[in-house]
Design a protein around this motif. Structure first.
Motif, short mmCIF file in Angstrom:
data_model
loop_
_atom_site.label_atom_id
_atom_site.label_comp_id
_atom_site.label_asym_id
_atom_site.label_seq_id
_atom_site.Cartn_x
_atom_site.Cartn_y
_atom_site.Cartn_z
N LEU A 10 -7.11 2.41 -2.59
CA LEU A 10 -7.12 0.95 -2.46
C LEU A 10 -7.34 0.65 -1.00
N ALA A 11 -8.20 -0.31 -0.72
CA ALA A 11 -8.43 -0.64 0.69
C ALA A 11 -8.46 -2.14 0.85
N MET A 20 -6.00 1.76 4.09
CA MET A 20 -6.40 2.47 2.87
C MET A 20 -5.19 3.15 2.29
N MET A 21 -5.03 2.99 1.00
CA MET A 21 -3.82 3.49 0.36
C MET A 21 -4.21 4.46 -0.74
N TYR B 239 1.03 -4.07 7.69
CA TYR B 239 1.24 -3.38 6.42
C TYR B 239 2.40 -2.37 6.52
N ASN B 259 -0.05 -0.01 -6.65
CA ASN B 259 -1.22 -0.87 -6.69
C ASN B 259 -0.83 -2.34 -6.48
N PHE B 262 0.67 -2.93 -3.00
CA PHE B 262 -0.35 -2.93 -1.94
C PHE B 262 -1.16 -4.23 -1.96
N GLN B 263 -1.61 -4.63 -3.15
CA GLN B 263 -2.43 -5.85 -3.23
C GLN B 263 -1.62 -7.07 -2.78
N MET B 266 -1.09 -7.04 1.04
CA MET B 266 -2.28 -7.39 1.81
C MET B 266 -2.62 -8.88 1.67
#
Lengths: 86, 299
Positions: A10-11, A20-21, B239, B259, B262-263, B266
């Motif tokens: 994921l970026a 980036m993950m 982050y 997921n 993270f989303q 961000m």
């Protein structure tokens, strides 16, 4: 040799930098603006030559310099499984 | 007796009272908390630790001498207290680890943070335990700011993806010395659990509304040996700070919610301001509150 993104990464960008993950490993990496630009170019898989041509053109540097500087960076991304080199 | 609450985005129905949460008579529960018997093991685990077992849908937390907690399908919480366990201690794990699990499971970004309202916008103070989140919130509360959360602050993105904070908590949990630094006698407050010098300080709001409040800034608190330092963070360390200050981040990994986390992180990182505050240990709390409230007027 074709370089592509690993789709499990994921970026997302903050300003000109990119985080980036790796979902699989739960680790994350950060790159500066050049790294972000390379990541953006790799939206479509490119050969190493094509990538360096693009960078040399867009950053107005020689292709030799580009090859020298980008190769170690790509090697690192590949080692961390962020990109796939085939 | 059945109690109904709202906290951090969740409508909660409970057989056990939580005076710290906002009473709210909702129609549909997100979470139902009840007593019952809980198994020692769950099947098909994806993670097993000394105190917890996690499967695709369920979560088992086993705290020796306190209780076993079982969360089914991210919504039903069953508590099986150990004999002689003190009720406040039993409740405390619901408000911490179980809440953390429920929030992450429901894709809600939850920070380890207290939050207040400044000019109708939410300001979030995040930091590790002992960094002074609640102490700072109390100082600002005494200067007239509303406090909407303690320990956990969850983020809600509206239909335009604009970040807000959910109100969630109407008490501050404070160590005896924090209360004393404001001239209070700890004995006048209830202990959050037996055997711990930590007390519950009620903070009232004019309307105990559950309305979300637009999020303006997050401050990351750190104790330091140097001088006071407030710095805006604009690069990708944001982050790093969000991840480090996510409530029970370990659970995010264990339940496979990278997921969403993270989303959401961000999305937040791009829209609001972030500051780090290094606060010298020896700085007087009153001076610190002065500087922070001054800062709130300039951002």
């Amino acid at each position: 040799m074709v370089i592509s993104r690993n789709n499990d990464i994921l970026a997302n960008a903050i300003g000109s930098e990119t985080v980036m993950m790796s979902i699989e490993q739960g680790r994350y990496y950060g790159t500066n603006n050049t790294g972000s630009y390379i990541w953006k170019l790799l939206e479509t898989p490119l050969s190493f030559g094509e990538l360096c041509d693009r960078l040399a053109n867009d950053f107005n540097i020689s292709k030799d310099q580009c090859v020298r500087e980008v190769e170690p960076f790509l090697a690192e991304l590949s080692k961390e499984n962020i990109i796939i080199v085939q | 007796m059945i109690y109904k609450y709202f906290s951090n985005g969740l409508n909660i129905q409970s057989e056990i009272a939580f005076p710290e949460l906002i009473e709210f008579n909702h129609e549909i529960d997100d979470v139902f908390i009840r007593f019952g018997s809980v198994p020692d093991k769950i099947d098909n685990t994806v993670f097993e630790g000394p105190f917890r077992q996690i499967s695709q849908n369920d979560f088992l937390l086993n705290i020796k001498g306190v209780a076993k907690y079982f969360v089914k399908g991210g919504s039903e919480v069953i508590i099986d207290p150990c004999e002689g366990a003190e009720e406040n201690t039993v409740r405390l794990y619901i408000l911490s680890t179980i809440f953390g699990y429920l929030l992450h499971k429901n894709n809600i970004l939850a920070l380890h943070a207290s939050s207040i309202v400044s000019n109708n916008e939410a300001i979030v103070f995040a930091g590790p335990s002992g960094s002074g989140k609640s102490t700072l919130a109390l100082g600002l509360y005494k200067r007239g700011y509303e406090v909407i959360n303690d320990d956990i602050s969850s983020v809600y993105f509206d239909k335009n993806e604009v970040p807000h904070v959910y109100p969630g908590y109407k008490h501050l949990k404070l160590w005896a010395n924090s209360l004393e630094s404001y001239g209070y006698r700890p004995i006048n407050f209830g202990k959050i659990r037996a055997g711990l010098e930590k007390y519950s300080y009620p903070v009232s709001r004019l309307n105990s509304s559950i309305e979300t409040i637009p999020l303006k800034a997050v401050f990351f608190l750190e104790l330091s040996n140097l001088s006071l330092n407030i710095t805006e963070i604009t690069d990708l360390r944001i982050y790093n700070f969000i991840q480090k200050n996510t409530f029970r981040y370990g659970l995010v990994k264990q339940i496979g919610k990278h997921n969403f986390h993270f989303q959401n992180s961000m999305k937040l990182a791009k829209q609001i301001k972030f500051f780090s505050i290094e606060r010298p240990l020896e700085m007087k709390i009153i001076d610190f509150i002065d500087i922070v409230s001054e800062k709130l007027n300039t951002i």
